[in-house]
Design an enzyme around this catalytic site. Structure first.
Site, PDB file in Angstrom:
ATOM      1  N   GLU A  57      -8.568   0.208  -2.595  1.00  0.00           N
ATOM      2  CA  GLU A  57      -9.384   0.251  -1.371  1.00  0.00           C
ATOM      3  C   GLU A  57     -10.340   1.420  -1.502  1.00  0.00           C
ATOM      4  OE1 GLU A  57      -6.864   0.705   1.964  1.00  0.00           O
ATOM      5  OE2 GLU A  57      -5.889  -1.207   1.686  1.00  0.00           O
ATOM      6  N   HIS A  90      -5.645   3.555  -1.669  1.00  0.00           N
ATOM      7  CA  HIS A  90      -6.958   3.837  -1.099  1.00  0.00           C
ATOM      8  C   HIS A  90      -7.382   5.228  -1.554  1.00  0.00           C
ATOM      9  CE1 HIS A  90      -9.511   4.032   2.894  1.00  0.00           C
ATOM     10  NE2 HIS A  90     -10.219   4.333   1.825  1.00  0.00           N
ATOM     11  N   THR A 102      -6.635   6.390  10.243  1.00  0.00           N
ATOM     12  CA  THR A 102      -6.548   5.324   9.247  1.00  0.00           C
ATOM     13  C   THR A 102      -7.824   4.511   9.384  1.00  0.00           C
ATOM     14  OG1 THR A 102      -5.260   3.405   8.504  1.00  0.00           O
ATOM     15  CG2 THR A 102      -5.233   3.853  10.860  1.00  0.00           C
ATOM     16  N   THR A 103      -7.983   3.470   8.565  1.00  0.00           N
ATOM     17  CA  THR A 103      -9.222   2.697   8.622  1.00  0.00           C
ATOM     18  C   THR A 103      -9.364   2.051   9.998  1.00  0.00           C
ATOM     19  OG1 THR A 103      -8.757   2.188   6.318  1.00  0.00           O
ATOM     20  CG2 THR A 103     -10.591   1.034   7.327  1.00  0.00           C
ATOM     21  N   ASN A 151       0.855  -1.184   0.000  1.00  0.00           N
ATOM     22  CA  ASN A 151       0.000   0.000   0.000  1.00  0.00           C
ATOM     23  C   ASN A 151       0.899   1.245   0.000  1.00  0.00           C
ATOM     24  OD1 ASN A 151      -1.406   2.278   1.048  1.00  0.00           O
ATOM     25  ND2 ASN A 151      -3.048   0.946   1.756  1.00  0.00           N
ATOM     26  N   GLY A 207       1.269  -1.374   4.318  1.00  0.00           N
ATOM     27  CA  GLY A 207       1.609  -0.055   3.822  1.00  0.00           C
ATOM     28  C   GLY A 207       2.520   0.760   4.709  1.00  0.00           C
ATOM     29  N   HIS A 208       1.987   1.215   5.831  1.00  0.00           N
ATOM     30  CA  HIS A 208       2.680   2.216   6.633  1.00  0.00           C
ATOM     31  C   HIS A 208       4.077   1.781   7.037  1.00  0.00           C
ATOM     32  CE1 HIS A 208       3.587   4.467  10.362  1.00  0.00           C
ATOM     33  NE2 HIS A 208       3.151   5.464   9.635  1.00  0.00           N
ATOM     34  N   ARG A 219      -9.604   7.809  -0.874  1.00  0.00           N
ATOM     35  CA  ARG A 219     -10.550   8.208   0.175  1.00  0.00           C
ATOM     36  C   ARG A 219     -11.461   9.298  -0.355  1.00  0.00           C
ATOM     37  NH1 ARG A 219      -8.947   6.663   5.693  1.00  0.00           N
ATOM     38  NH2 ARG A 219     -10.621   8.054   6.266  1.00  0.00           N
ATOM     39  N   ASP A 254      -0.093   4.445  -0.204  1.00  0.00           N
ATOM     40  CA  ASP A 254      -0.825   5.678   0.143  1.00  0.00           C
ATOM     41  C   ASP A 254       0.084   6.732   0.768  1.00  0.00           C
ATOM     42  OD1 ASP A 254      -3.158   4.435  -0.602  1.00  0.00           O
ATOM     43  OD2 ASP A 254      -3.892   4.128   1.445  1.00  0.00           O
ATOM     44  N   HIS A 255       1.010   6.277   1.633  1.00  0.00           N
ATOM     45  CA  HIS A 255       1.759   7.275   2.405  1.00  0.00           C
ATOM     46  C   HIS A 255       2.905   7.911   1.623  1.00  0.00           C
ATOM     47  CE1 HIS A 255      -0.973   6.935   5.584  1.00  0.00           C
ATOM     48  NE2 HIS A 255      -0.706   5.668   5.815  1.00  0.00           N
ATOM     49  N   HIS A 299      -3.347  -4.637   7.919  1.00  0.00           N
ATOM     50  CA  HIS A 299      -3.462  -3.471   8.799  1.00  0.00           C
ATOM     51  C   HIS A 299      -2.551  -3.600  10.009  1.00  0.00           C
ATOM     52  CE1 HIS A 299      -5.008   0.223  10.411  1.00  0.00           C
ATOM     53  NE2 HIS A 299      -5.615   0.404   9.261  1.00  0.00           N
ATOM     54  N   GLY A 300      -1.623  -2.675  10.083  1.00  0.00           N
ATOM     55  CA  GLY A 300      -0.747  -2.602  11.251  1.00  0.00           C
ATOM     56  C   GLY A 300       0.411  -3.587  11.223  1.00  0.00           C
ATOM     57  N   ARG A 354      -7.317  12.646   0.977  1.00  0.00           N
ATOM     58  CA  ARG A 354      -6.226  13.151   1.828  1.00  0.00           C
ATOM     59  C   ARG A 354      -4.852  12.711   1.338  1.00  0.00           C
ATOM     60  NH1 ARG A 354      -7.148   9.875   7.425  1.00  0.00           N
ATOM     61  NH2 ARG A 354      -9.104  10.978   7.300  1.00  0.00           N
ATOM     62  N   HIS A 355      -4.779  11.586   0.648  1.00  0.00           N
ATOM     63  CA  HIS A 355      -3.466  11.188   0.110  1.00  0.00           C
ATOM     64  C   HIS A 355      -3.569  10.863  -1.384  1.00  0.00           C
ATOM     65  CE1 HIS A 355      -5.149   7.386   1.470  1.00  0.00           C
ATOM     66  NE2 HIS A 355      -4.741   7.496   2.710  1.00  0.00           N
ATOM     67  N   GLU A 387     -10.680  -9.560   3.457  1.00  0.00           N
ATOM     68  CA  GLU A 387      -9.394  -9.194   4.065  1.00  0.00           C
ATOM     69  C   GLU A 387      -9.640  -9.086   5.554  1.00  0.00           C
ATOM     70  OE1 GLU A 387      -7.020  -6.126   2.203  1.00  0.00           O
ATOM     71  OE2 GLU A 387      -6.187  -5.535   4.142  1.00  0.00           O
TER      72      GLU A 387
HETATM   73  N1  PXP Z   1      -5.693  -3.123   4.375  1.00  0.00           N
HETATM   74  C1  PXP Z   1      -6.647  -2.157   4.428  1.00  0.00           C
HETATM   75  C2  PXP Z   1      -8.029  -2.536   4.050  1.00  0.00           C
HETATM   76  C3  PXP Z   1      -6.328  -0.839   4.817  1.00  0.00           C
HETATM   77  O1  PXP Z   1      -7.296   0.087   4.880  1.00  0.00           O
HETATM   78  C4  PXP Z   1      -4.989  -0.522   5.105  1.00  0.00           C
HETATM   79  C5  PXP Z   1      -4.627   0.885   5.451  1.00  0.00           C
HETATM   80  O2  PXP Z   1      -4.873   1.698   4.347  1.00  0.00           O
HETATM   81  C6  PXP Z   1      -4.032  -1.545   5.023  1.00  0.00           C
HETATM   82  C7  PXP Z   1      -4.413  -2.840   4.675  1.00  0.00           C
HETATM   83  C8  PXP Z   1      -2.597  -1.305   5.296  1.00  0.00           C
HETATM   84  O3  PXP Z   1      -2.453  -0.977   6.626  1.00  0.00           O
HETATM   85  P1  PXP Z   1      -1.032  -0.457   7.140  1.00  0.00           P
HETATM   86  O4  PXP Z   1      -0.787   0.842   6.446  1.00  0.00           O
HETATM   87  O5  PXP Z   1      -1.237  -0.316   8.605  1.00  0.00           O
HETATM   88  O6  PXP Z   1      -0.023  -1.490   6.756  1.00  0.00           O
END
Ligand code: PXP
Length: 247
Positions: free
Chosen positions: A74, A47, A104-105, A11, A216-217, A49, A13-14, A194-195, A53-54, A155
């Site tokens: 996303e 994503h 974030t989500t 991901n 992603g992050h 949004r 996005d950042h 996520h995370g 925002r990004h 997911e």
């Molecule tokens: N999966 C989904 C559905 C998300 O919304 C996100 C954050 O955009 C991620 C995965 C990735 O999460 P992270 O940036 O914490 O790795």
């Protein structure tokens, strides 16, 4: 490098967050996506949004055009975003909840409580050949509702697991394991995300049947220090020990 059993969707996005912070035209989201692919990522996730925002609309079209691997978009179930998805035709969309104030989500999508609102958009996107995934908590009712809706993929939200102190993760891990089993038995593809980061990744290797991790992050953060290709390579290397079965 040994090819991991798990696939990695990065991901980016950042990368766009950094660009939007200054309103510049760099860093390039497309270049970041191409660097991820060069390092062996199996797909790119972005994503779009509602608050933009990004990722911006132009990023979605540019990434779609330039990448060679799979694009996972996303998105929330908003009519205008559904129309963009139908035009762009990503390989996959992952439907997520979206609140403007969130960082974030937060939490998974309430599929069970929104079946009627989801039916038509999911049907239209599936008819357009897009693989539709539901980003949900490992909750039996949400998993069943995703199957009822005809989504071929879910997911599992790993955020709650990742946020817990290491010694308190057991019950959440069991929810993820049970959720993956239930989804697999219903014929659903199981993704997760996520995370996740290099420190907590191995903690979810007990979750069976996982196909793709979307991360992603932590990768973008690591890339700031070592470069995108090195950051993606370290994540792919860390994914190699996953067997797909409960250890
Ligand atoms: N999966 C989904 C559905 C998300 O919304 C996100 C954050 O955009 C991620 C995965 C990735 O999460 P992270 O940036 O914490 O790795």
């Amino acid at each position: 490098m040994t090819e991991p059993k798990l696939k990695l969707g990065v991901n980016v996005d950042h990368v766009a967050t950094l660009r939007q912070a200054r309103g510049t035209d760099y860093p390039s989201v497309v270049d970041a996506a191409l660097a991820c692919e060069a390092a062996g990522a199996h797909g790119i996730t972005i994503h779009l949004r509602e608050d933009r925002r990004h990722i911006q609309d132009a990023d979605v079209y540019a990434v779609r055009e330039q990448i060679q691997t799979r694009l996972n978009l996303e998105m929330a179930n908003h009519p205008a975003i559904v129309e963009i998805a139908l035009e762009v035709r990503p390989d996959e969309v992952c439907l997520v909840p979206e609140k403007r104030a969130e960082l974030t989500t937060e939490g998974g999508l309430d599929v069970a409580g929104n079946l009627n609102a989801l039916l038509d958009p999911v049907r239209r996107m599936r008819e357009a050949g897009i693989v539709v995934s539901m980003f949900i908590d490992p909750d039996p009712a949400q998993i069943q509702a995703s199957a009822t809706l005809g989504a071929p993929c879910i997911e599992l939200h790993t955020g709650a697991f990742c946020d817990l102190p290491t010694d308190q993760r057991g019950p959440e891990l069991e929810r993820l394991v049970a959720g993956a089993r239930q989804a697999h038995a219903l014929g659903l593809q199981v993704n997760a995300g996520h995370g996740l980061n290099l420190d907590n990744l191995a903690g979810i290797f007990d979750v069976p049947f996982m196909h793709t991790l979307n991360i992603g992050h932590s990768i973008v953060s690591h890339a700031v220090m070592v470069g995108m290709e090195a950051a993606v390579t370290s994540m792919l290397d860390a994914m190699v020990p996953y067997t797909g079965e409960r250890g």
